[in-house]
Design an enzyme around this catalytic site. Structure first.
Site, PDB file in Angstrom:
ATOM      1  N   ASP A   7       0.746  -1.127  -0.104  1.00  0.00           N
ATOM      2  CA  ASP A   7       0.012  -0.171  -0.097  1.00  0.00           C
ATOM      3  C   ASP A   7       0.864   1.254   0.174  1.00  0.00           C
ATOM      4  O   ASP A   7       2.215   0.951   0.380  1.00  0.00           O
ATOM      5  CB  ASP A   7      -0.889   0.000   1.079  1.00  0.00           C
ATOM      6  CG  ASP A   7      -1.802   1.198   1.396  1.00  0.00           C
ATOM      7  OD1 ASP A   7      -2.482   1.529   0.399  1.00  0.00           O
ATOM      8  OD2 ASP A   7      -1.812   1.738   2.416  1.00  0.00           O
ATOM      9  N   ASP A   9      -0.231   5.064   0.769  1.00  0.00           N
ATOM     10  CA  ASP A   9      -0.495   6.085   1.900  1.00  0.00           C
ATOM     11  C   ASP A   9      -0.480   5.680   3.206  1.00  0.00           C
ATOM     12  O   ASP A   9      -1.149   4.620   3.491  1.00  0.00           O
ATOM     13  CB  ASP A   9      -1.869   6.690   1.694  1.00  0.00           C
ATOM     14  CG  ASP A   9      -1.712   7.288   0.118  1.00  0.00           C
ATOM     15  OD1 ASP A   9      -0.886   8.098  -0.238  1.00  0.00           O
ATOM     16  OD2 ASP A   9      -2.782   7.386  -0.710  1.00  0.00           O
TER      17      ASP A   9
END
Length: 222
Positions: A7, A9
């Site tokens: 991922d 953010d």
């Protein structure tokens, strides 16, 4: 193929690039600061609570792309990278990426944030493969709409499965690193789920399931 999935953010970055892009637009007066910031904050809170209406959010976040020529958007994005992204790149995240690269693993970032915002960030992190929500473009103008399935929640699994079907090598082992409970569908899908600086919901779930919990900001959690 061994695949290390990240991922973006609040995992590889110490912040949310989608939210910060909105802040950048407000600070430059590119959008109405008061109205846009209020909506941006509301969507951000909905995301953290697992209540985000992804279609409504994308209509909101992609609208500024449609309002300006691509050349101007790219100029702003270079400034955004320097001012808002470089300061939140985590050295330990770069080390983790390089650890997987040294082992010969394929590297992939998968993020709900749109590709206009995230493609330059992935390049800066040295990750060639990116799955992100795709803003629609006609010629050199964005339309404000998106194409395909947003890479959000179960959409990440769908996008990954579609991508894997195009790869010449079969998948053998997989890792996924994420901070968010919104990513539980993909964390459940991979062989080696890892919670990274996890939110409260994901941290509790990782403890319950015996998943590793690590920090790229602080010493590893017990």
């Amino acid at each position: 193929m061994n695949l290390a999935i990240f991922d973006l953010d609040n995992t590889l970055l110490a912040g949310d690039s989608d939210y910060l892009w909105g802040r950048f637009l407000c600070e430059r007066g590119i959008v109405d600061p008061a109205r846009y910031e209020a909506a941006n904050q509301r969507f951000h809170e909905d995301y953290k609570q697992g209540l985000l209406d992804i279609d409504a959010f994308l209509r909101f976040s992609l609208a500024p792309l449609a309002a300006h020529p691509l050349e101007q958007l790219e100029t702003w994005h270079r400034q955004f990278m320097e001012e808002m992204i470089e300061p939140i790149i985590l050295p330990k995240a770069l080390e983790l990426i390089e650890e997987h690269r040294a082992r010969g693993d394929r590297l992939l970032i998968i993020t709900a944030t749109n590709a206009f915002v995230t493609e330059p960030i992935a390049r800066r992190l040295g990750v060639e493969d990116l799955l992100a929500t795709q803003p629609e473009r006609v010629g050199n103008r964005y339309t404000g709409r998106y194409v395909g399935t947003p890479t959000f929640q179960h959409g990440k699994v769908k996008a990954l499965e579609t991508w894997l079907a195009t790869q010449p090598e079969p998948l053998e082992r997989s890792w996924f690193y994420s901070d968010s409970h919104n990513d539980l569908p993909l964390l459940e899908w991979v062989d080696h789920p890892v919670a990274v600086d996890a939110d409260e919901t994901l941290s509790a779930e990782a403890m319950r399931r015996g998943w590793p919990r690590i920090s790229l900001r602080e010493p590893a959690q017990a």
